[in-house]
Design an enzyme around this catalytic site. Structure first.
Site, PDB file in Angstrom:
ATOM      1  N   GLY A   1      25.783  -5.837  28.567  1.00  0.00           N
ATOM      2  CA  GLY A   1      26.942  -6.591  28.463  1.00  0.00           C
ATOM      3  C   GLY A   1      26.442  -7.998  28.007  1.00  0.00           C
TER       4      GLY A   1
ATOM      5  CG  ASP B   1      14.969  -1.331  30.390  1.00  0.00           C
ATOM      6  OD1 ASP B   1      15.438  -0.838  29.419  1.00  0.00           O
ATOM      7  OD2 ASP B   1      13.687  -1.392  30.271  1.00  0.00           O
TER       8      ASP B   1
ATOM      9  CE  LYS C   1      32.403  -5.934  22.482  1.00  0.00           C
ATOM     10  NZ  LYS C   1      31.282  -6.713  22.214  1.00  0.00           N
TER      11      LYS C   1
ATOM     12  CB  CYS D   1      28.257  -6.045  15.817  1.00  0.00           C
ATOM     13  SG  CYS D   1      26.660  -6.783  16.459  1.00  0.00           S
TER      14      CYS D   1
HETATM   15  C1  LIG Z   1      25.391  -6.513  21.312  1.00  0.00           C
HETATM   16  S1  LIG Z   1      24.561  -7.265  22.694  1.00  0.00           S
HETATM   17  C2  LIG Z   1      25.873  -7.310  24.059  1.00  0.00           C
HETATM   18  C3  LIG Z   1      27.154  -8.065  23.631  1.00  0.00           C
HETATM   19  C4  LIG Z   1      28.044  -7.960  24.937  1.00  0.00           C
HETATM   20  N1  LIG Z   1      28.572  -6.678  24.971  1.00  0.00           N
HETATM   21  C5  LIG Z   1      29.167  -9.150  24.442  1.00  0.00           C
HETATM   22  O1  LIG Z   1      30.185  -8.592  23.996  1.00  0.00           O
HETATM   23  O2  LIG Z   1      29.222 -10.172  25.186  1.00  0.00           O
HETATM   24  C6  LIG Z   1      23.326  -6.495  23.253  1.00  0.00           C
HETATM   25  C7  LIG Z   1      22.739  -6.594  24.762  1.00  0.00           C
HETATM   26  O3  LIG Z   1      21.986  -5.626  24.914  1.00  0.00           O
HETATM   27  C8  LIG Z   1      20.890  -6.213  25.787  1.00  0.00           C
HETATM   28  N2  LIG Z   1      19.771  -4.990  25.715  1.00  0.00           N
HETATM   29  C9  LIG Z   1      18.706  -4.785  25.019  1.00  0.00           C
HETATM   30  N3  LIG Z   1      18.102  -3.881  25.441  1.00  0.00           N
HETATM   31  C10 LIG Z   1      18.486  -3.600  26.566  1.00  0.00           C
HETATM   32  C11 LIG Z   1      17.905  -2.603  27.381  1.00  0.00           C
HETATM   33  N4  LIG Z   1      17.022  -1.996  27.304  1.00  0.00           N
HETATM   34  N5  LIG Z   1      18.875  -2.388  28.681  1.00  0.00           N
HETATM   35  C12 LIG Z   1      19.790  -3.159  28.895  1.00  0.00           C
HETATM   36  N6  LIG Z   1      20.361  -4.175  28.185  1.00  0.00           N
HETATM   37  C13 LIG Z   1      19.498  -4.324  26.872  1.00  0.00           C
HETATM   38  C14 LIG Z   1      20.728  -7.370  25.197  1.00  0.00           C
HETATM   39  O4  LIG Z   1      20.106  -8.198  26.095  1.00  0.00           O
HETATM   40  C15 LIG Z   1      21.835  -7.598  24.798  1.00  0.00           C
HETATM   41  O5  LIG Z   1      22.514  -8.832  25.646  1.00  0.00           O
END
Ligand SMILES: C[S@@+](CC[C@H](N)C(=O)[O-])C[C@H]1O[C@@H](n2cnc3c(N)ncnc32)[C@H](O)[C@@H]1O
Length: 417
Positions: A242, A288, A247, A357
């Site tokens: 998130g 994670d 979102k 995205c």
């Molecule tokens: C596309 S962004 C999310 C944007 C968010 N949904 C919004 O609309 O504001 C993807 C997110 O995945 C997180 N992320 C990356 N690897 C991850 C993992 N192993 N577990 C959980 N989150 C992770 C990142 O920290 C990042 O904030």
């Protein structure tokens, strides 16, 4: 009589400093520019020029490098390279009169001590458009041009050209927010997915609408991901990966009971502050997602997975300067690990929305295809409520990144057992 001191617009020196940080890979354009503008407190017109120079130069680096390289020998120090790129951008793309470009950038080089004035003078006098190739026309490496062609077929040329245009501001606004912005002199135009296209009269963070929680920046294609969940009112929604909770906030605004999960605890601080500004609430959990989630299954789950961001090149042009085909494969491998854990959190009969995205086939279509091959309990469904232009992409859709919209892969799956 004393000689008049040469002058230069401080916006140019600021833009060169920001570009240096971005081009050396130290940071991304948005935070670097925000921080520099906050510190410099330039008048609005100069802040606008600095923004235009930073993003415009980054969008055209591949073309500008092709123009500058034949004129340079040996290593060019990072600050000098950034300055020459910005100068070449003004001369070759913006069409600023050549004598003005040369004198402004020679003065910037001298007074802000960013480069040798003699070098700047010699190079910017001579720099000219390089011979046109596909890569210089779209200022994009060939492998990324192929990614867009594969995704958008005959629409690809228009989409590629569009990536070089400035990015508009999109805001999700309440009706009070629209009135407040218009009263301040901003221009608000309705756009798809209920998101408005806005030309601001003053910086967003200083507007009453933003400060009072009546405005939330979001691209309409990103809103289409929220809409893909359907009716969320009164329902439990897991917002996985998130991030800073954009979102999550929009789901909470529609009456959902949201738990937003991210691996980076710092992102929750941003989410918390934003939710507070909007007068909304959501639970925030640090976890994670390569590991199973220990939460009761939910009827609605969104995995807005981490991705390479190739659908957002207009807004984040530095991505195209850093990304490699290997990084796309690595990201797809990570997404393939996250999706089964998101799926396990969906209650029987519930819905899972998977989005990125990015417009590469590996991160969208292929991750989903491989997931469905091993998870027969999930069936793809049509994505509801799509108002942005889109094309089919395997069992999902790709929104078309044109006219300031982002390119998102979106798929909606129903858990049947
Ligand atoms: C596309 S962004 C999310 C944007 C968010 N949904 C919004 O609309 O504001 C993807 C997110 O995945 C997180 N992320 C990356 N690897 C991850 C993992 N192993 N577990 C959980 N989150 C992770 C990142 O920290 C990042 O904030």
């Amino acid at each position: 009589m004393t000689a008049s001191r040469p002058t230069f617009n401080p916006a140019r020196a600021l833009a060169v400093r920001v570009l240096t940080r971005v081009l050396t890979g130290e940071t991304f354009a948005a935070p670097a520019l925000d921080a520099a503008l906050a510190e410099a407190r330039l008048p609005a017109r100069d802040a606008g020029l600095a923004t235009h120079l930073v993003y415009g130069t980054l969008r055209y680096v591949l073309l500008l490098d092709a123009a500058l390289t034949p004129l340079l020998r040996g290593e060019t120090p990072p600050k000098a390279r950034a300055l020459l790129l910005a100068g070449a951008f003004e001369k070759l793309v913006l069409g600023t009169p050549p004598h003005a470009v040369v004198s402004e950038y020679v003065n910037v080089a001298r007074m802000a001590r960013l480069a040798s004035p003699a070098l700047v003078n010699a190079v910017l006098r001579r720099v000219a458009r390089p011979a046109e190739t596909e890569e210089t026309r779209y200022a994009l490496p060939g492998w990324l041009i192929d990614v867009f062609r594969r995704a958008y077929g005959e629409r690809a040329e228009a989409v590629l050209a569009d990536q070089l245009q400035p990015q508009p501001l999109w805001l999700s606004l309440s009706s009070a927010g629209v009135r407040s912005l218009e009263a301040e002199g901003s221009v608000v135009e309705p756009g798809p997915q209920g998101v408005d296209r806005v030309v601001l009269a003053r910086p967003l963070r200083e507007s009453a609408a933003y400060r009072c929680g009546q405005a939330q920046p979001i691209n309409p294609a990103s809103m289409a991901v929220v809409d893909a969940l359907g009716d969320v009112e009164g329902r439990r929604v897991l917002d996985l990966a998130g991030g800073a909770g954009v979102k999550a906030a929009l789901l909470a605004a529609r009456g959902a009971r949201v738990t937003s999960v991210d691996v980076i605890a710092r992102k929750h601080e941003a989410a918390r502050a934003n939710l507070k500004r909007l007068g909304l609430r959501a639970d925030l959990l640090t976890h994670d997602l390569t590991q199973p989630l220990d939460l009761p299954p939910a009827p609605l789950v969104l995995l807005d997975a981490p991705c390479t961001g190739t659908g957002t090149l207009r807004a984040h042009p530095e991505i195209k300067l850093r990304l490699t085909p290997e990084a796309v494969e690595e990201m797809a491998a990570l997404q393939a690990r996250l999706l089964p854990n998101a799926a396990a959190a969906v209650a029987p009969g519930g819905v899972l929305v998977y989005s990125v995205c990015s417009v590469t086939r590996q991160e969208g279509e292929r991750v989903l295809r491989d997931f469905l091959a091993t998870h027969p309990e999930f069936t793809p469904e049509a994505v509801p409520g799509l108002e942005v232009p889109h094309v089919p992409a395997g069992e999902g859709v790709l929104t078309v990144p044109e006219a300031g919209l982002d390119g998102f892969f979106i798929a909606r799956l129903r858990r049947t057992a």
